[in-house]
Design a protein around this motif. Structure first.
Motif, PDB file in Angstrom:
ATOM      1  N   LYS A   1      -4.129   8.781  -1.586  1.00  7.74           N
ATOM      2  CA  LYS A   1      -3.930  10.179  -1.972  1.00  7.74           C
ATOM      3  C   LYS A   1      -2.518  10.450  -2.492  1.00  7.74           C
ATOM      4  O   LYS A   1      -2.339  11.133  -3.498  1.00  7.74           O
ATOM      5  CB  LYS A   1      -4.228  11.082  -0.779  1.00  7.74           C
ATOM      6  CG  LYS A   1      -4.176  12.551  -1.105  1.00  7.74           C
ATOM      7  CD  LYS A   1      -4.559  13.381   0.102  1.00  7.74           C
ATOM      8  CE  LYS A   1      -4.496  14.854  -0.222  1.00  7.74           C
ATOM      9  NZ  LYS A   1      -4.805  15.689   0.934  1.00  7.74           N
ATOM     10  N   ILE A   2      -1.491   9.913  -1.827  1.00  8.72           N
ATOM     11  CA  ILE A   2      -0.103  10.160  -2.247  1.00  8.72           C
ATOM     12  C   ILE A   2       0.163   9.550  -3.616  1.00  8.72           C
ATOM     13  O   ILE A   2       0.816  10.166  -4.463  1.00  8.72           O
ATOM     14  CB  ILE A   2       0.877   9.609  -1.190  1.00  8.72           C
ATOM     15  CG1 ILE A   2       0.754  10.428   0.092  1.00  8.72           C
ATOM     16  CG2 ILE A   2       2.303   9.627  -1.695  1.00  8.72           C
ATOM     17  CD1 ILE A   2       1.588   9.932   1.232  1.00  8.72           C
ATOM     18  N   GLN A   3      -0.365   8.346  -3.847  1.00  6.23           N
ATOM     19  CA  GLN A   3      -0.153   7.702  -5.145  1.00  6.23           C
ATOM     20  C   GLN A   3      -0.832   8.497  -6.262  1.00  6.23           C
ATOM     21  O   GLN A   3      -0.260   8.660  -7.338  1.00  6.23           O
ATOM     22  CB  GLN A   3      -0.668   6.266  -5.118  1.00  6.23           C
ATOM     23  CG  GLN A   3       0.172   5.352  -4.258  1.00  6.23           C
ATOM     24  CD  GLN A   3      -0.276   3.914  -4.322  1.00  6.23           C
ATOM     25  OE1 GLN A   3      -1.003   3.519  -5.226  1.00  6.23           O
ATOM     26  NE2 GLN A   3       0.173   3.117  -3.361  1.00  6.23           N
ATOM     27  N   LYS A   4      -2.023   9.017  -6.005  1.00  7.26           N
ATOM     28  CA  LYS A   4      -2.712   9.822  -7.016  1.00  7.26           C
ATOM     29  C   LYS A   4      -1.947  11.117  -7.301  1.00  7.26           C
ATOM     30  O   LYS A   4      -1.881  11.576  -8.438  1.00  7.26           O
ATOM     31  CB  LYS A   4      -4.134  10.161  -6.566  1.00  7.26           C
ATOM     32  CG  LYS A   4      -5.076   8.994  -6.659  1.00  7.26           C
ATOM     33  CD  LYS A   4      -6.539   9.366  -6.577  1.00  7.26           C
ATOM     34  CE  LYS A   4      -6.899  10.296  -5.477  1.00  7.26           C
ATOM     35  NZ  LYS A   4      -8.326  10.506  -5.298  1.00  7.26           N
ATOM     36  N   GLN A   5      -1.358  11.717  -6.248  1.00  8.24           N
ATOM     37  CA  GLN A   5      -0.622  12.968  -6.432  1.00  8.24           C
ATOM     38  C   GLN A   5       0.641  12.750  -7.266  1.00  8.24           C
ATOM     39  O   GLN A   5       1.008  13.594  -8.084  1.00  8.24           O
ATOM     40  CB  GLN A   5      -0.239  13.569  -5.083  1.00  8.24           C
ATOM     41  CG  GLN A   5      -1.411  14.123  -4.314  1.00  8.24           C
ATOM     42  CD  GLN A   5      -1.028  14.550  -2.906  1.00  8.24           C
ATOM     43  OE1 GLN A   5      -0.009  14.136  -2.377  1.00  8.24           O
ATOM     44  NE2 GLN A   5      -1.880  15.365  -2.298  1.00  8.24           N
TER      45      GLN A   5
ATOM     46  N   GLY B   1      -0.116   8.651  10.820  1.00 11.73           N
ATOM     47  CA  GLY B   1       1.276   9.036  10.602  1.00 11.73           C
ATOM     48  C   GLY B   1       1.582   9.282   9.136  1.00 11.73           C
ATOM     49  O   GLY B   1       0.731   9.168   8.267  1.00 11.73           O
ATOM     50  N   LYS B   2       2.828   9.621   8.883  1.00  7.25           N
ATOM     51  CA  LYS B   2       3.252   9.919   7.515  1.00  7.25           C
ATOM     52  C   LYS B   2       3.652   8.638   6.814  1.00  7.25           C
ATOM     53  O   LYS B   2       4.232   7.746   7.407  1.00  7.25           O
ATOM     54  CB  LYS B   2       4.417  10.891   7.526  1.00  7.25           C
ATOM     55  CG  LYS B   2       4.033  12.234   8.087  1.00  7.25           C
ATOM     56  CD  LYS B   2       5.061  13.252   7.751  1.00  7.25           C
ATOM     57  CE  LYS B   2       4.585  14.584   8.274  1.00  7.25           C
ATOM     58  NZ  LYS B   2       5.058  15.694   7.579  1.00  7.25           N
ATOM     59  N   GLN B   3       3.354   8.599   5.526  1.00  2.00           N
ATOM     60  CA  GLN B   3       3.742   7.455   4.713  1.00  2.00           C
ATOM     61  C   GLN B   3       5.095   7.720   4.083  1.00  2.00           C
ATOM     62  O   GLN B   3       5.431   8.862   3.770  1.00  2.00           O
ATOM     63  CB  GLN B   3       2.719   7.217   3.613  1.00  2.00           C
ATOM     64  CG  GLN B   3       1.360   6.817   4.127  1.00  2.00           C
ATOM     65  CD  GLN B   3       0.373   6.637   2.994  1.00  2.00           C
ATOM     66  OE1 GLN B   3       0.590   7.121   1.894  1.00  2.00           O
ATOM     67  NE2 GLN B   3      -0.711   5.948   3.281  1.00  2.00           N
TER      68      GLN B   3
END
Length: 171
Positions: free
Chosen positions: A49-53, A3-5
């Motif tokens: 991945k989201i934190q790196k982006q 799912g989406k974070q």
């Protein structure tokens, strides 16, 4: 994870300087560390991945706020076309930017708080302010009254923008 974070904006970074005070809501996984005169931005989990982006995005937003409250940001709008001109007006104690660009009526917007506008020549608008996002959003809204068109080059150019002119269509 399936799912989406979701991202929780739980922290508030406040930057103050001679040009004003700016607040920025920051995600909960961002850590700010101060070393001497430098501030470093870090994330909790470097494999996410989201934190790196968002790591570089938040670093850039914080840097824009620091530059804005110390030096300020500026944006220029150049009006090109016959009869195109801009002026400042005050209506009911509210300052407006009015522009005559390709229509028989004046088009305009009220100047938002935190943005200073000057008109050195009738075909040039200089906008200055501490908040880069608000400044360029206002400049973009003014540009949308008449964006540059590719055949004659008439329109409102933002921040030294250039366009490649197209040739006339010949049958």
């Amino acid at each position: 994870m399936l799912g989406k974070q979701s991202i929780q904006l739980t922290q508030l970074v406040t930057v103050s300087g001679p040009k004003g005070v700016l607040d920025l809501e920051v995600a909960d996984f961002i850590k700010l560390n101060k070393h001497d005169d430098k501030i470093s931005v870090e994330i909790l989990n470097s494999s996410n991945k989201i934190q790196k982006q968002l790591w570089g995005t938040y670093r850039s937003l914080i840097n824009n706020n620091i530059v804005g409250v110390t030096e300020g940001h500026s944006s220029t709008l150049r009006l090109q076309g016959t009869g195109y001109r801009a002026m400042l007006e005050t209506v009911d104690d509210v300052k407006w930017v009015k522009m005559k660009v390709g229509k028989c009526v004046l088009q305009g917007l009220p100047i938002p708080e935190g943005v200073e506008v000057s008109v050195p020549t009738p075909t040039l608008l200089v906008l200055e302010g501490a908040d880069k996002q608000q400044l360029n959003l206002f400049a973009g809204r003014l540009r949308n009254f008449h964006p540059p068109e590719p055949y004659k080059g008439k329109g409102v150019y933002m921040n030294g923008e250039t366009i490649k002119l197209k040739a006339k269509k010949v049958k």
